[in-house]
Motif scaffolding. Structure first.
Motif, PDB file in Angstrom:
ATOM      1  N   ALA A   1       7.899  98.646 144.884  1.00 35.27           N
ATOM      2  CA  ALA A   1       8.105  98.382 143.464  1.00 35.27           C
ATOM      3  C   ALA A   1       8.827  99.566 142.826  1.00 35.27           C
ATOM      4  N   SER A   2       9.919  99.285 142.128  1.00 34.83           N
ATOM      5  CA  SER A   2      10.663 100.318 141.418  1.00 34.83           C
ATOM      6  C   SER A   2      10.431 100.138 139.916  1.00 34.83           C
ATOM      7  N   ARG A   3      10.840 101.118 139.133  1.00 34.81           N
ATOM      8  CA  ARG A   3      10.605 101.039 137.697  1.00 34.81           C
ATOM      9  C   ARG A   3      11.780 101.592 136.918  1.00 34.81           C
ATOM     10  N   ALA A   4      12.030 100.959 135.794  1.00 34.02           N
ATOM     11  CA  ALA A   4      13.047 101.408 134.848  1.00 34.02           C
ATOM     12  C   ALA A   4      12.346 101.950 133.623  1.00 34.02           C
ATOM     13  N   VAL A   5      12.679 103.178 133.236  1.00 34.73           N
ATOM     14  CA  VAL A   5      12.068 103.830 132.084  1.00 34.73           C
ATOM     15  C   VAL A   5      13.168 104.127 131.075  1.00 34.73           C
ATOM     16  N   VAL A   6      12.993 103.632 129.845  1.00 36.30           N
ATOM     17  CA  VAL A   6      13.967 103.851 128.777  1.00 36.30           C
ATOM     18  C   VAL A   6      13.404 104.860 127.796  1.00 36.30           C
ATOM     19  N   HIS A   7      14.151 105.941 127.582  1.00 36.83           N
ATOM     20  CA  HIS A   7      13.727 106.993 126.670  1.00 36.83           C
ATOM     21  C   HIS A   7      14.066 106.607 125.246  1.00 36.83           C
TER      22      HIS A   7
ATOM     23  N   SER B   1       9.378 118.390 142.121  1.00 36.79           N
ATOM     24  CA  SER B   1       8.334 119.201 142.735  1.00 36.79           C
ATOM     25  C   SER B   1       7.632 118.339 143.779  1.00 36.79           C
ATOM     26  N   HIS B   2       7.732 118.741 145.056  1.00 41.81           N
ATOM     27  CA  HIS B   2       7.235 117.927 146.162  1.00 41.81           C
ATOM     28  C   HIS B   2       5.845 118.364 146.597  1.00 41.81           C
ATOM     29  N   SER B   3       5.015 117.379 146.945  1.00 38.34           N
ATOM     30  CA  SER B   3       3.731 117.620 147.589  1.00 38.34           C
ATOM     31  C   SER B   3       3.754 116.911 148.949  1.00 38.34           C
ATOM     32  N   TRP B   4       2.574 116.616 149.514  1.00 38.51           N
ATOM     33  CA  TRP B   4       2.535 116.067 150.865  1.00 38.51           C
ATOM     34  C   TRP B   4       3.266 114.735 150.967  1.00 38.51           C
ATOM     35  N   ARG B   5       2.932 113.764 150.114  1.00 37.43           N
ATOM     36  CA  ARG B   5       3.575 112.460 150.171  1.00 37.43           C
ATOM     37  C   ARG B   5       4.198 112.052 148.835  1.00 37.43           C
ATOM     38  N   ASP B   6       3.930 112.801 147.787  1.00 39.16           N
ATOM     39  CA  ASP B   6       4.401 112.445 146.456  1.00 39.16           C
ATOM     40  C   ASP B   6       5.413 113.461 145.942  1.00 39.16           C
ATOM     41  N   CYS B   7       6.079 113.062 144.868  1.00 37.01           N
ATOM     42  CA  CYS B   7       7.068 113.944 144.244  1.00 37.01           C
ATOM     43  C   CYS B   7       7.033 113.732 142.737  1.00 37.01           C
ATOM     44  N   ASP B   8       6.901 114.818 141.998  1.00 33.40           N
ATOM     45  CA  ASP B   8       7.001 114.768 140.541  1.00 33.40           C
ATOM     46  C   ASP B   8       8.462 114.976 140.157  1.00 33.40           C
ATOM     47  N   ARG B   9       8.978 114.091 139.296  1.00 33.55           N
ATOM     48  CA  ARG B   9      10.376 114.177 138.870  1.00 33.55           C
ATOM     49  C   ARG B   9      10.439 114.252 137.351  1.00 33.55           C
ATOM     50  N   TRP B  10      11.147 115.278 136.860  1.00 28.41           N
ATOM     51  CA  TRP B  10      11.365 115.458 135.431  1.00 28.41           C
ATOM     52  C   TRP B  10      12.838 115.222 135.125  1.00 28.41           C
TER      53      TRP B  10
ATOM     54  N   TRP C   1      23.016 127.615 133.636  1.00 35.84           N
ATOM     55  CA  TRP C   1      22.011 126.777 134.279  1.00 35.84           C
ATOM     56  C   TRP C   1      21.732 125.579 133.381  1.00 35.84           C
ATOM     57  N   PRO C   2      21.758 124.357 133.926  1.00 37.18           N
ATOM     58  CA  PRO C   2      21.594 123.175 133.068  1.00 37.18           C
ATOM     59  C   PRO C   2      20.202 123.032 132.477  1.00 37.18           C
ATOM     60  N   LEU C   3      19.177 123.709 133.041  1.00 37.82           N
ATOM     61  CA  LEU C   3      17.822 123.547 132.529  1.00 37.82           C
ATOM     62  C   LEU C   3      17.408 124.646 131.560  1.00 37.82           C
ATOM     63  N   GLU C   4      18.236 125.663 131.393  1.00 41.13           N
ATOM     64  CA  GLU C   4      17.901 126.717 130.435  1.00 41.13           C
ATOM     65  C   GLU C   4      17.984 126.158 129.021  1.00 41.13           C
ATOM     66  N   GLY C   5      16.856 126.173 128.328  1.00 39.05           N
ATOM     67  CA  GLY C   5      16.829 125.638 126.977  1.00 39.05           C
ATOM     68  C   GLY C   5      16.818 124.134 126.908  1.00 39.05           C
ATOM     69  N   ALA C   6      16.660 123.431 128.046  1.00 35.21           N
ATOM     70  CA  ALA C   6      16.669 121.975 128.065  1.00 35.21           C
ATOM     71  C   ALA C   6      15.294 121.424 127.690  1.00 35.21           C
ATOM     72  N   LYS C   7      15.266 120.159 127.285  1.00 35.52           N
ATOM     73  CA  LYS C   7      14.033 119.487 126.892  1.00 35.52           C
ATOM     74  C   LYS C   7      13.705 118.400 127.902  1.00 35.52           C
ATOM     75  N   ALA C   8      12.452 118.391 128.405  1.00 30.97           N
ATOM     76  CA  ALA C   8      12.011 117.340 129.317  1.00 30.97           C
ATOM     77  C   ALA C   8      11.750 116.073 128.522  1.00 30.97           C
ATOM     78  N   ILE C   9      12.350 114.963 128.953  1.00 33.15           N
ATOM     79  CA  ILE C   9      12.210 113.709 128.206  1.00 33.15           C
ATOM     80  C   ILE C   9      11.487 112.627 128.995  1.00 33.15           C
TER      81      ILE C   9
END
Length: 418
Positions: free
Chosen positions: A66-72, A356-365, A385-393
């Motif tokens: 199952a995949s998912r689409a997330v709209v900000h 950020s990777h763990s054993w079987r999962d991955c957190d994605r920002w 750097w593209p993440l300097e001063g960037a906002k996680a959405i």
């Protein structure tokens, strides 16, 4: 009544009545009517709902089963919390970590999503299919079979196959089309050669048609991808010195080509340089990533944009490329930062991600940062750097082998084209 029948431009229908007619038409028809004259374009842009809504950011997370689409939901828009839709694979009962089928997003057009049900070996029970959905209304087309993909991978070191799909809309013809580029290689170390380029028009009874490709443009760049921008579909040849272009408005649907950005003609070593097609403010862009000897912790990403020329049609002017920015990104795997594609810029923002990777999962920002910040003080020579001063959405946790892509999205209630 805003206008009268005595206008000297031949427009005899009062504006208010004209708007009432437009509101009863599908949004695709209104887009085509914008091409009639300047007055029609102005009225449609000002008075119809679709043109008043800005595109949002859609992040699509592909995962087994199952995949998912997330709209900000943009802070400056009404709409409240972010929206999320899940899309289950047609082979849901055989999900496994190694072989589960995956729903992937071929693209978005005018609020419609084109999904591909991808089935890696050895799951052969159901062939690959595509479907078009409107997540707002819940309407979904019947599954459309894709041509067979028998050689997904030979684990004995033999042939491999890469199949790329892209979903596009042509503003003049008003037609939605899916482009399929199929490539094979005799071994993992040899370049990919295009087997076929096929087009599916989403109307009536859809059928795949094969498009002729010139012999000089039959190779394919592994990391380039296939991108549709403003009615044309693009991909790179293996040497990354030519861009293939297919104009979705042409009746004969032939593939043309034009010169890639100048820097790609000297970047022929895949281990130290890669490139990827993307979109930059509604134009075709190329992200060129280079590892330089003096840079041990980061790679440089040059962002090139097609300013004029090119395209898939005939008698186009020569291409004119410009380098917009240079961005630094870490090369250490644990840092996991990348610029996004194929939706690289969104309004005044540039998009990037971190993992950020763990054993079987991955957190994605997913992050956004104002485009102007990338060039502050240094112009086109900025190296930031593209993440300097960037906002996680957006943040989601999923499979380690999952993937995320970004596309623009505009909510619509328009019925499906098929």
């Amino acid at each position: 009544m805003a206008d009268n029948a005595d206008d000297d431009d031949g427009f005899i229908l009062p504006t208010d009545a004209f708007v009432e007619v437009l509101l009863r038409l599908p949004t695709s028809s209104r887009r085509r009517f914008r091409l009639v004259c300047k007055r029609w374009r102005g009225i449609i842009d000002e008075r119809t709902p679709e043109r008043r809504s800005r595109a949002k950011i859609l992040a699509f997370f592909s995962e087994a089963g199952a995949s998912r689409a997330v709209v900000h939901a943009d802070d400056q828009q009404d709409g409240g919390d972010e929206q999320e839709w899940r899309f289950r694979s047609s082979c849901f009962d055989c999900r496994t970590y190694e072989y589960g089928s995956v729903v992937r997003l071929a693209g978005t057009c005018n609020g419609l999503l084109c999904l591909r049900d991808y089935l890696p070996l050895p799951c052969h029970r159901i062939g690959p299919t595509i479907a078009v959905v409107n997540p707002v209304t819940g309407e979904e087309s019947a599954a459309i079979p894709c041509p067979p993909e028998s050689l997904s991978w030979d684990y004995n070191g033999g042939y491999r196959r890469v199949v790329e799909l892209s979903f596009g809309y042509h503003p003049t013809t008003g037609k939605y089309k899916v482009v399929r580029v199929s490539c094979t290689s005799e071994s993992p170390n040899k370049r990919l050669e295009i087997d076929s380029v096929q087009v599916l028009t989403l109307e009536g009874k859809p059928e795949w048609r094969t498009v002729p490709v010139l012999a000089m443009d039959t190779s394919y760049h592994d990391t380039g991808g296939v991108v549709t921008v403003d009615g044309s579909t693009y991909w790179l040849n293996a040497r990354a010195d030519r861009v293939a272009a297919l104009d979705l408005g042409d009746d004969d649907e032939r593939v043309a080509s034009f010169a890639a950005p100048p820097c790609l003609q000297v970047l022929q070593v895949p281990k130290v340089a890669t490139c990827q097609l993307t979109t930059v403010h509604g134009r075709l862009g190329v992200l060129v990533t280079r590892r330089q000897p003096a840079m041990t912790e980061a790679a440089k990403v040059d962002v090139w944009v097609l300013e004029d020329g090119g395209g898939g049609g005939r008698r186009r002017p020569p291409p004119r490329w410009s380098r917009r920015w240079s961005i630094l990104q870490p090369i250490a795997s644990w840092q996991g930062r990348w610029v996004m594609s194929p939706h690289f810029t969104h309004g005044e923002y540039v998009l990037s991600k971190r993992e950020s990777h763990s054993w079987r999962d991955c957190d994605r920002w997913l992050y956004r940062r104002k485009v102007g910040d990338l060039a502050s003080g240094s112009g086109k020579d900025a190296e930031l750097w593209p993440l300097e001063g960037a906002k996680a959405i957006i943040m989601r946790t999923g499979d380690e082998d999952g993937a995320v892509v970004t596309f623009p999205y505009v909510e619509t209630t328009e019925p499906l084209p098929i």
